[in-house]
Design a protein around this motif. Structure first.
Motif, PDB file in Angstrom:
ATOM      1  N   PRO A  55       0.801  -1.231   0.000  1.00 22.27           N
ATOM      2  CA  PRO A  55       0.000   0.000   0.000  1.00 22.27           C
ATOM      3  C   PRO A  55       0.833   1.279   0.000  1.00 22.27           C
ATOM      4  O   PRO A  55       0.461   2.257  -0.647  1.00 22.27           O
ATOM      5  CB  PRO A  55      -0.816  -0.126   1.296  1.00 22.27           C
ATOM      6  CG  PRO A  55      -0.902  -1.598   1.541  1.00 22.27           C
ATOM      7  CD  PRO A  55       0.406  -2.157   1.078  1.00 22.27           C
ATOM      8  N   ASP A  59       0.481   4.122  -2.820  1.00 21.27           N
ATOM      9  CA  ASP A  59       0.201   5.523  -2.492  1.00 21.27           C
ATOM     10  C   ASP A  59       1.264   6.460  -3.050  1.00 21.27           C
ATOM     11  O   ASP A  59       0.968   7.581  -3.470  1.00 21.27           O
ATOM     12  CB  ASP A  59       0.116   5.698  -0.977  1.00 21.27           C
ATOM     13  CG  ASP A  59      -1.176   5.154  -0.392  1.00 21.27           C
ATOM     14  OD1 ASP A  59      -2.099   4.855  -1.167  1.00 21.27           O
ATOM     15  OD2 ASP A  59      -1.253   5.020   0.839  1.00 21.27           O
ATOM     16  N   GLU A  71      -9.618  -2.086  -4.049  1.00 20.74           N
ATOM     17  CA  GLU A  71      -9.539  -2.802  -2.781  1.00 20.74           C
ATOM     18  C   GLU A  71     -10.946  -3.011  -2.230  1.00 20.74           C
ATOM     19  O   GLU A  71     -11.841  -2.175  -2.445  1.00 20.74           O
ATOM     20  CB  GLU A  71      -8.672  -2.038  -1.763  1.00 20.74           C
ATOM     21  CG  GLU A  71      -9.132  -0.647  -1.448  1.00 20.74           C
ATOM     22  CD  GLU A  71      -8.147   0.116  -0.574  1.00 20.74           C
ATOM     23  OE1 GLU A  71      -7.012  -0.364  -0.380  1.00 20.74           O
ATOM     24  OE2 GLU A  71      -8.513   1.186  -0.073  1.00 20.74           O
ATOM     25  N   VAL A 110      -7.498  -2.035   6.365  1.00 21.93           N
ATOM     26  CA  VAL A 110      -6.780  -1.893   5.097  1.00 21.93           C
ATOM     27  C   VAL A 110      -5.270  -1.858   5.332  1.00 21.93           C
ATOM     28  O   VAL A 110      -4.566  -2.832   5.093  1.00 21.93           O
ATOM     29  CB  VAL A 110      -7.235  -0.632   4.330  1.00 21.93           C
ATOM     30  CG1 VAL A 110      -6.496  -0.529   3.005  1.00 21.93           C
ATOM     31  CG2 VAL A 110      -8.745  -0.665   4.079  1.00 21.93           C
ATOM     32  N   ASP A 111      -4.761  -0.754   5.826  1.00 21.49           N
ATOM     33  CA  ASP A 111      -3.325  -0.610   6.014  1.00 21.49           C
ATOM     34  C   ASP A 111      -2.897  -1.169   7.366  1.00 21.49           C
ATOM     35  O   ASP A 111      -3.670  -1.200   8.324  1.00 21.49           O
ATOM     36  CB  ASP A 111      -2.932   0.867   5.912  1.00 21.49           C
ATOM     37  CG  ASP A 111      -3.225   1.431   4.532  1.00 21.49           C
ATOM     38  OD1 ASP A 111      -3.246   0.650   3.566  1.00 21.49           O
ATOM     39  OD2 ASP A 111      -3.456   2.651   4.426  1.00 21.49           O
ATOM     40  N   ALA A 248      -6.601  -6.446  -1.317  1.00 19.69           N
ATOM     41  CA  ALA A 248      -6.275  -5.954  -2.658  1.00 19.69           C
ATOM     42  C   ALA A 248      -5.296  -6.917  -3.319  1.00 19.69           C
ATOM     43  O   ALA A 248      -4.245  -7.230  -2.746  1.00 19.69           O
ATOM     44  CB  ALA A 248      -5.674  -4.554  -2.570  1.00 19.69           C
ATOM     45  N   ARG A 285      -9.090   2.891  -4.250  1.00 22.05           N
ATOM     46  CA  ARG A 285      -8.348   3.380  -3.097  1.00 22.05           C
ATOM     47  C   ARG A 285      -8.142   4.886  -3.264  1.00 22.05           C
ATOM     48  O   ARG A 285      -7.784   5.358  -4.358  1.00 22.05           O
ATOM     49  CB  ARG A 285      -7.007   2.676  -2.971  1.00 22.05           C
ATOM     50  CG  ARG A 285      -6.138   3.136  -1.789  1.00 22.05           C
ATOM     51  CD  ARG A 285      -4.831   2.354  -1.781  1.00 22.05           C
ATOM     52  NE  ARG A 285      -3.930   2.778  -0.723  1.00 22.05           N
ATOM     53  CZ  ARG A 285      -3.932   2.289   0.517  1.00 22.05           C
ATOM     54  NH1 ARG A 285      -4.790   1.343   0.845  1.00 22.05           N
ATOM     55  NH2 ARG A 285      -3.068   2.720   1.413  1.00 22.05           N
ATOM     56  N   GLU A 286      -8.343   5.629  -2.204  1.00 23.65           N
ATOM     57  CA  GLU A 286      -8.121   7.086  -2.256  1.00 23.65           C
ATOM     58  C   GLU A 286      -6.616   7.331  -2.195  1.00 23.65           C
ATOM     59  O   GLU A 286      -5.972   7.031  -1.188  1.00 23.65           O
ATOM     60  CB  GLU A 286      -8.832   7.777  -1.099  1.00 23.65           C
ATOM     61  CG  GLU A 286      -8.759   9.296  -1.174  1.00 23.65           C
ATOM     62  CD  GLU A 286      -9.562   9.976  -0.090  1.00 23.65           C
ATOM     63  OE1 GLU A 286      -9.367  11.182   0.083  1.00 23.65           O
ATOM     64  OE2 GLU A 286     -10.382   9.283   0.582  1.00 23.65           O
TER      65      GLU A 286
END
Length: 292
Positions: A55, A59, A71, A110-111, A248, A285-286
């Motif tokens: 991730p 990013d 994701e 998520v992270d 993801a 994903r943002e």
């Protein structure tokens, strides 16, 4: 120089799955590019880039390269029926989780902001000095899995799979060649990283795929997934099947799953945003704007 050939961009600290995907990409005429830093390579700007990495790497390069990183929704597990999760799961905040007075499995959805594990109570979770109160978390009843499997899913069908754990310890084996809906079979020719050819028993393979079909049926109605993702399932100590989590594909290890099939899922899950169908837009994903 920019060409029309799609590029598979791999994170600098390439792992075993990344090495396998690099080879698989080469076999089908794609260009594989291993990044030398945590920045978008200048020579790839404007190219049709697909990414495989964690991730943080996604990013770091995603916005600049025009990537659409898919994701599963953070609360996906909570949308599944109890018959599929085998446990109560709640999507809440870290502040609420700190009030727990019982053992629970707690993880960031998520992270990896903190260790995902069983906590004796909420007081053992990271305090407000480390993570904000509104940090989202998943809190679930404690369930112990005897075996765990990873399935790479594309357009609602299993494309590849691997066992990855037995009794909580890493234990990698190809899933096998039991047929999956919409496919001619789940490839199982890949060897385990230690060179062994141990394969999960056919009966258990059939059970894995049958249960996953139920999960994907629920995903088609109650708990939607992006068109490309990873779903982990497991058999509990009392013999029941349950969903572990969804992740993801562009940031997930392939273990002993067939690399060519894994690559199909990865390319969809982490490719050019402009190529994604509208149905995948809710799962993007943002991506942060990176200031250098």
């Amino acid at each position: 120089m920019i060409t029309d050939t799609p590029v598979l961009l791999l994170a600098p600290r390439i792992n075993e799955t990344g090495l396998q995907l690099r080879t698989a990409a080469g076999r089908r005429g794609l260009r594989a590019f291993v990044a030398t830093s945590w920045q978008a390579p200048r020579e790839l700007l404007g190219a049709a880039v697909h990414v495989y990495g964690g991730p943080l790497f996604g990013d770091a390069v995603g916005r600049e390269l025009g990537l659409g990183l898919l994701e599963p929704a953070a609360d996906w597990l909570t949308r599944l029926p109890l018959a599929l999760t085998g446990r109560r799961v709640a999507f809440t905040t870290l502040a609420e989780a700190r009030r727990l007075r019982r053992p629970a499995f707690v993880k960031p959805p998520v992270d990896k902001l903190f260790a995902a594990r069983v906590y004796p109570d909420g007081g053992a979770l990271p305090g407000p000095g480390l993570l904000d109160d509104d940090t989202p978390v998943l809190v679930s009843d404690v369930v112990r899995f005897a075996t765990e499997y990873r399935l790479f899913v594309l357009d609602g069908a299993v494309r590849a799979g691997s066992r990855y754990a037995v009794d909580g310890d890493l234990s990698v084996a190809p899933l096998g060649t039991v047929g999956a809906p919409g496919t001619t079979g789940v490839p199982g020719s890949a060897q385990a990283p230690d060179g062994g050819s141990t394969q999960a028993p056919d009966r258990e393979c059939a059970e894995v795929l049958a249960f996953t079909r139920d999960v994907l049926a629920a995903a088609a109605s109650e708990a939607p997934l992006p068109s490309a993702s990873v779903v982990d399932v497991g058999r509990t100590e009392d013999g029941r099947w349950a969903v572990v989590e969804a992740n993801a594909a562009w940031a997930s290890g392939g273990y002993a799953a067939d690399p060519d099939a894994v690559l199909d899922v990865v390319l969809r899950s982490g490719g050019p945003s402009a190529q994604l169908p509208s149905t995948d837009r809710p799962f993007l994903r943002e991506l942060p704007e990176v200031v250098r």
